[in-house]
Design an enzyme around this catalytic site. Structure first.
Site, short mmCIF file in Angstrom:
data_model
loop_
_atom_site.label_atom_id
_atom_site.label_comp_id
_atom_site.label_asym_id
_atom_site.label_seq_id
_atom_site.Cartn_x
_atom_site.Cartn_y
_atom_site.Cartn_z
N GLU A 158 -6.17 4.50 -6.66
CA GLU A 158 -7.45 5.11 -6.30
C GLU A 158 -7.30 6.62 -6.31
O GLU A 158 -6.45 7.18 -5.64
CB GLU A 158 -7.91 4.65 -4.91
CG GLU A 158 -9.21 5.37 -4.53
CD GLU A 158 -9.82 4.93 -3.22
OE1 GLU A 158 -9.66 3.74 -2.89
OE2 GLU A 158 -10.43 5.78 -2.55
N HIS A 203 -10.57 -3.58 6.16
CA HIS A 203 -9.36 -3.47 6.98
C HIS A 203 -9.69 -2.91 8.36
O HIS A 203 -9.07 -3.30 9.36
CB HIS A 203 -8.32 -2.60 6.29
CG HIS A 203 -8.77 -1.22 5.91
ND1 HIS A 203 -9.80 -1.01 5.03
CD2 HIS A 203 -8.35 -0.01 6.33
CE1 HIS A 203 -9.97 0.30 4.91
NE2 HIS A 203 -9.11 0.93 5.69
N PHE A 208 0.86 -1.17 0.00
CA PHE A 208 0.00 0.00 0.00
C PHE A 208 0.90 1.23 0.00
O PHE A 208 1.70 1.41 0.92
CB PHE A 208 -0.86 -0.06 1.27
CG PHE A 208 -1.99 0.91 1.31
CD1 PHE A 208 -3.20 0.64 0.69
CD2 PHE A 208 -1.85 2.10 2.00
CE1 PHE A 208 -4.24 1.53 0.75
CE2 PHE A 208 -2.90 3.01 2.05
CZ PHE A 208 -4.10 2.72 1.42
N CYS A 220 -2.80 16.41 -1.58
CA CYS A 220 -4.07 16.26 -2.30
C CYS A 220 -4.44 17.61 -2.90
O CYS A 220 -4.10 18.66 -2.33
CB CYS A 220 -5.17 15.79 -1.34
SG CYS A 220 -6.76 15.53 -2.17
N CYS A 262 -12.55 13.93 4.71
CA CYS A 262 -11.38 13.05 4.60
C CYS A 262 -11.03 12.41 5.95
O CYS A 262 -10.99 13.08 6.97
CB CYS A 262 -10.20 13.87 4.09
SG CYS A 262 -8.77 12.86 3.71
N ASP A 263 -10.74 11.11 5.94
CA ASP A 263 -10.35 10.43 7.18
C ASP A 263 -8.88 10.00 7.12
O ASP A 263 -8.46 9.11 7.84
CB ASP A 263 -11.25 9.22 7.43
CG ASP A 263 -11.18 8.18 6.31
OD1 ASP A 263 -10.43 8.41 5.33
OD2 ASP A 263 -11.85 7.14 6.41
N THR A 264 -8.09 10.66 6.26
CA THR A 264 -6.73 10.20 5.98
C THR A 264 -5.69 11.27 6.30
O THR A 264 -5.89 12.43 5.94
CB THR A 264 -6.62 9.85 4.47
OG1 THR A 264 -7.61 8.89 4.16
CG2 THR A 264 -5.25 9.32 4.13
N CYS A 296 -13.11 18.99 -0.55
CA CYS A 296 -13.46 17.69 0.02
C CYS A 296 -13.26 17.82 1.53
O CYS A 296 -12.16 18.10 1.98
CB CYS A 296 -12.54 16.62 -0.55
SG CYS A 296 -12.82 14.99 0.15
S1 SF4 Z 1 -10.78 11.98 0.79
FE1 SF4 Z 1 -8.88 13.04 1.43
S2 SF4 Z 1 -7.33 12.32 0.01
FE2 SF4 Z 1 -9.34 11.84 -0.91
S3 SF4 Z 1 -9.84 13.62 -2.20
FE3 SF4 Z 1 -10.73 14.00 -0.19
S4 SF4 Z 1 -9.14 15.24 0.87
FE4 SF4 Z 1 -8.14 14.24 -0.86
#
Ligand code: SF4
Length: 210
Positions: A116, A204, A25, A31, A49-51, A46
């Site tokens: 992705e 996961h 991964f 972003c 986001c959980d990242t 966006c």
């Molecule tokens: S979920 Fe997070 S990584 Fe994906 S487009 Fe939105 S801000 Fe960017």
């Protein structure tokens, strides 16, 4: 080109049609739809986001000066086996950094390349498995691929419009948010009402993998 990688590790793919497959991964930093800073979230294109995709300080992350270097890093993490090599490339937004040189270097080492993207940038040629996950009111330019993953609910998105796009699989995934139970119910409802869509879960997280 120098690649900025937030993290890179060996795991099982947690989402989508290839869920459960052994994979390296690779999460790129950065972003185009959010800075990654909490103070900017409310104004971001966006905002669910959980990242964490900021910086290069995660497990296996770092800066890589050339495609060959990064491909070698991926291969080291995979180990010796030649069979079913798979790398899943995400972000952040991977199309900001994933170029044909890296796809080629990974192919040379026997990897299938899955990626992705949020779809607001054209996909890099040569990707073997492309998942597009539209976000809010953004303009999606990449309207074809293998897997369309709709994180749900998103009031700005009409699933009927997405159904016209050229994908083999249409997946609806409950948004991981404060109202997770409502999101699960909404995703189930969508899959029940529109049979083109299949419910997809973040496996996961269910089994405790990163
Ligand atoms: S979920 Fe997070 S990584 Fe994906 S487009 Fe939105 S801000 Fe960017």
């Amino acid at each position: 080109m120098t690649y900025a990688v937030k993290e890179c590790f060996l795991t099982l793919q947690g989402e989508g049609v290839q869920s459960g497959s052994r994979a390296v991964f690779l999460r790129f930093a950065g972003c185009n739809l959010w800075s990654g800073r909490e103070r900017d979230r409310a104004e971001a294109q966006c905002n669910f986001c959980d990242t964490d995709f900021v910086g290069t300080d995660g497990e296996g992350g770092g800066k890589f000066a050339a495609a060959e270097d990064l491909a070698a890093h991926v291969e080291r993490l995979w180990g010796d086996g030649e069979e079913s090599r798979l790398v899943v490339i995400t972000g952040g937004e991977p199309m900001l950094q994933l170029d044909e040189a890296l796809v080629e270097a990974l192919h040379d080492r026997g990897f299938r390349v899955a990626a992705e993207s949020n779809g607001t940038l054209p996909a890099t040629p040569g990707i073997d498995w492309l998942c597009i996950s539209p976000k809010g009111a953004t303009e999606v330019v990449q309207r074809s691929g293998d897997e369309l993953k709709l994180v749900w609910p998103q009031p700005e998105i009409d699933p009927g419009t997405l159904e016209q796009w050229d994908f083999d699989h249409f997946l609806v995934q409950p948004m991981d948010c404060e109202r997770a139970e409502d999101a699960k119910a909404a995703a189930i409802r969508l899959a029940m009402e529109r049979p083109k869509w299949r419910l997809s879960l973040q496996a996961h997280k269910l089994v405790g993998l990163p």
